[in-house]
Write a protein that holds these residues in place. Sequence first.
Motif, short mmCIF file in Angstrom:
data_model
loop_
_atom_site.label_atom_id
_atom_site.label_comp_id
_atom_site.label_asym_id
_atom_site.label_seq_id
_atom_site.Cartn_x
_atom_site.Cartn_y
_atom_site.Cartn_z
N ASN A 108 0.85 -1.20 0.00
CA ASN A 108 0.00 0.00 0.00
C ASN A 108 0.88 1.24 0.00
OD1 ASN A 108 0.36 1.04 2.86
ND2 ASN A 108 -0.31 -1.06 3.24
N GLY A 109 0.25 2.36 -0.31
CA GLY A 109 1.01 3.59 -0.48
C GLY A 109 1.74 4.03 0.78
N SER A 110 1.07 3.89 1.93
CA SER A 110 1.70 4.33 3.18
C SER A 110 2.99 3.56 3.43
CB SER A 110 0.76 4.10 4.37
OG SER A 110 -0.51 4.61 4.10
N ASN A 111 2.94 2.26 3.20
CA ASN A 111 4.14 1.44 3.38
C ASN A 111 5.24 1.83 2.41
OD1 ASN A 111 3.70 -0.22 5.55
ND2 ASN A 111 2.66 -1.78 4.36
N PHE A 251 10.10 11.51 -3.67
CA PHE A 251 8.79 11.86 -4.23
C PHE A 251 7.79 10.77 -3.86
CE2 PHE A 251 10.12 14.64 -8.14
CZ PHE A 251 10.58 15.60 -7.28
N ASP A 252 6.66 11.23 -3.33
CA ASP A 252 5.54 10.33 -3.09
C ASP A 252 4.63 10.40 -4.31
OD1 ASP A 252 3.16 9.17 -2.43
OD2 ASP A 252 2.96 10.13 -0.47
N GLU A 253 4.75 9.40 -5.18
CA GLU A 253 3.94 9.36 -6.41
C GLU A 253 2.81 8.33 -6.28
OE1 GLU A 253 4.83 10.45 -10.02
OE2 GLU A 253 6.93 11.02 -9.81
#
Length: 441
Positions: A108-111, A251-253
């Motif tokens: 998942n994105g948070s991880n 970068f959080d993409e």
Amino acid sequence: MNLSPEETSTWIPLTLQNRDESVLQIQSASKEFLYDKSGKEYIDGISSWWTCIHGHRHPEIMEAIRQQTGVLDHVMLAGFLHDPAELLSKKILSLSGGNYKKVFYSDNGSNAVEIALKFAIQYYKNRDGEKSGRHRSKFIVFSSSYHGDSIGGMNVSGITYFNRIFAELRFPVYEIGAPDRFQFSTKEETSIHYTNLLSQVKEAISENQDEYAGIVIEPLVFGASGMIFYDPEFLQGLRKIATELDVLLIFDEVFTGMGRTGEYFAFQKADAVPDLIAFAKGLTGGSLPLAATLVSEKIYHTFLTDDPYKSFFHAHTMTGNPIACSAGLASLAVLEKEGLDQVRKLESDFRKRIQGLVSSHPEVLINPRVLGGICAFELNQTIGEDEYLNPIGKKLRAKLLEKHILLRPLGNTVYITPPYNISESSLDRIFSALDQAIGSL
Ligand SMILES: Cc1ncc(COP(=O)(O)O)c(C=O)c1O
């Protein structure tokens, strides 16, 4: 039939647990449509939280999943490898232009964000060892940014309504204002704003350079906190500072990756290459959970060692699941074949349609903006609180749902992020429903 969250055995997230809320039970889906238990059709105008980029149950993705289930369901990746993971990694590395060396999978994105943070911290440990003196674990973060609901993800997000309650858990970060393009009316003012923020970043890091591991930012758009758009020059400025002052750029993409801004990754659109990228959302076209963190050669190099203390002690049980990776490969094949062209067409469609909506509601609709497959605006009617809790969002959502359109405004920010291949007739229906619903607010 709608239920209240109190009646369900499943905890319904981001929903007040009371009888006034209502939960729509979805039975099936196809293309941009969701169908409830009574067969009513709804247009999924936000691709189910930005995941179903090619529409629901895309036949090529479903077929890839079917094929993979006949071969290999799962094997842990510690000490093992399989074709779906390796082929997907090679494909991702090539689509990201050869700027990265390795793909680290999670689900998942948070991880994916947390993994990037851990890589950044350990990079300095591995590189500098004891001579580094202080432990570099601080990050520059931005107000109004969103990086997930896990503790680490919340930690590098701006303090907002979402995470205020957990603020005491924060590990050290330095928060800089958001580079919002719509805060100012002229390009010059915006440029000055960017320059001021960049000076603050530079000053903060320069003062305590041996404390900082990185700068964390959502490139070009801060998504969940209100579709805040900003310009590539800001990211280019951050890249320059990060290189000069020897901190990592992350970068959080999770939202912007996989074509949403019109390129595979937003960093390609912004012409600023970060050291680490976290992404998720559209990776499997919304079919299965899969996320990834891209690691540059420079970072990877410090992990190439016989010293066990320098290995990366991080893994999730379902890391690199073969079925999810096969879905990812199929989704990327669709993206390569037609997806980016569809996003570009959607962008020009959005530009035309949003103008029409603005002219119908010139007093109410402000800051119209479009980037790739994202169209957003604000409602200039604040009834009550700001941010996510502004009740106008919920009111509009309910009115749209009555018209069988699923949008999920963020407070008074309304956005549309449909599947890239949404039909013209469904876009017509979304914009006409918005026109009527805004008119009746
Ligand atoms: C930019 C960004 N980062 C991280 C996340 C968290 O991703 P997930 O919900 O998959 O944990 C999100 C989710 O919306 C996001 O938009």
